[in-house]
Design a protein around this motif. Structure first.
Motif, PDB file in Angstrom:
ATOM      1  N   VAL A 231       0.834  -1.203   0.000  1.00 54.87           N
ATOM      2  CA  VAL A 231       0.000   0.000   0.000  1.00 54.87           C
ATOM      3  C   VAL A 231       0.868   1.251   0.000  1.00 54.87           C
ATOM      4  O   VAL A 231       0.672   2.156  -0.811  1.00 54.87           O
ATOM      5  N   GLY A 232       1.815   1.312   0.911  1.00 55.47           N
ATOM      6  CA  GLY A 232       2.646   2.494   0.999  1.00 55.47           C
ATOM      7  C   GLY A 232       3.795   2.290   1.961  1.00 55.47           C
ATOM      8  O   GLY A 232       3.869   1.296   2.671  1.00 55.47           O
TER       9      GLY A 232
ATOM     10  N   SER B  88      -2.880   2.372  -6.843  1.00 56.59           N
ATOM     11  CA  SER B  88      -4.297   2.247  -6.517  1.00 56.59           C
ATOM     12  C   SER B  88      -4.744   3.177  -5.395  1.00 56.59           C
ATOM     13  O   SER B  88      -5.943   3.444  -5.249  1.00 56.59           O
ATOM     14  N   VAL B  89      -3.800   3.660  -4.607  1.00 53.73           N
ATOM     15  CA  VAL B  89      -4.168   4.520  -3.482  1.00 53.73           C
ATOM     16  C   VAL B  89      -3.535   5.896  -3.565  1.00 53.73           C
ATOM     17  O   VAL B  89      -3.794   6.761  -2.708  1.00 53.73           O
TER      18      VAL B  89
ATOM     19  N   THR C  60      -2.229   8.692   2.623  1.00 55.13           N
ATOM     20  CA  THR C  60      -0.933   9.269   2.976  1.00 55.13           C
ATOM     21  C   THR C  60      -0.388   8.588   4.225  1.00 55.13           C
ATOM     22  O   THR C  60      -1.162   8.020   5.013  1.00 55.13           O
ATOM     23  N   ILE C  61       0.910   8.655   4.378  1.00 51.92           N
ATOM     24  CA  ILE C  61       1.573   8.024   5.512  1.00 51.92           C
ATOM     25  C   ILE C  61       2.385   9.068   6.267  1.00 51.92           C
ATOM     26  O   ILE C  61       3.032   9.922   5.649  1.00 51.92           O
TER      27      ILE C  61
ATOM     28  N   ASN D 116      -8.299   8.356   2.713  1.00 58.63           N
ATOM     29  CA  ASN D 116      -9.318   9.297   2.289  1.00 58.63           C
ATOM     30  C   ASN D 116     -10.009   8.798   1.025  1.00 58.63           C
ATOM     31  O   ASN D 116      -9.472   7.945   0.309  1.00 58.63           O
ATOM     32  N   SER D 117     -11.171   9.341   0.766  1.00 58.29           N
ATOM     33  CA  SER D 117     -11.936   8.980  -0.430  1.00 58.29           C
ATOM     34  C   SER D 117     -12.026   7.468  -0.574  1.00 58.29           C
ATOM     35  O   SER D 117     -11.733   6.899  -1.638  1.00 58.29           O
ATOM     36  N   LEU D 118     -12.411   6.828   0.494  1.00 58.51           N
ATOM     37  CA  LEU D 118     -12.427   5.366   0.520  1.00 58.51           C
ATOM     38  C   LEU D 118     -13.379   4.785  -0.517  1.00 58.51           C
ATOM     39  O   LEU D 118     -14.443   5.356  -0.799  1.00 58.51           O
TER      40      LEU D 118
END
Length: 125
Positions: A46-47, A61-62, A67-68, A82-84
């Motif tokens: 993911v990140g 995709s995210v 953000t991290i 955000n913006s799930l």
């Protein structure tokens, strides 16, 4: 030891913050990654955030939605969602790696030494 928290059930378009608390010394020596695993799918990157918190990267995709951040004084790393979307539904894991901060390393689960137990995020449409 890593312990995630903050998961839950959200509606599409909503926001959530996941936290990962690390115990033990030398938290700042680890790059911290986030991965997720949806039902019936493989765990995916993911990140990630580097040791100082000055650099992050995320999966396509995210990107632009997640953000991290990290706080080395408190031994915590957070994933801000955000913006799930319904397709974000998964168990989210934080992980710690001593590897060098480069993409070949940080997208590879095998590079991570420590893992949390995971926290469930469910997004309804």
């Amino acid at each position: 030891q890593l312990l995630e928290s903050g998961g839950g059930l959200m509606q599409a378009g909503g926001s959530l913050r996941l936290s990962c608390a690390a115990s033990g010394p030398s938290f700042s020596t680890y790059i911290m990654g986030w991965f997720r695993q949806a039902p019936g799918k493989e765990r995916e990157f993911v990140g990630v955030i580097d040791r100082s918190g000055g650099s992050t990267d995320s999966a396509d995709s995210v990107q632009g939605r997640f953000t991290i951040s990290r706080d080395n004084a408190r031994n915590t790393v957070s994933l801000h969602l955000n913006s799930l979307k319904p397709e974000d539904t998964a168990v989210y894991y934080c992980a710690a790696s001593l590897s060098a901060y480069n993409r070949l390393n940080y997208i590879d689960m095998l590079r991570y030494r420590y893992w949390g137990q995971g926290t469930q995020v469910t997004v309804s449409s």
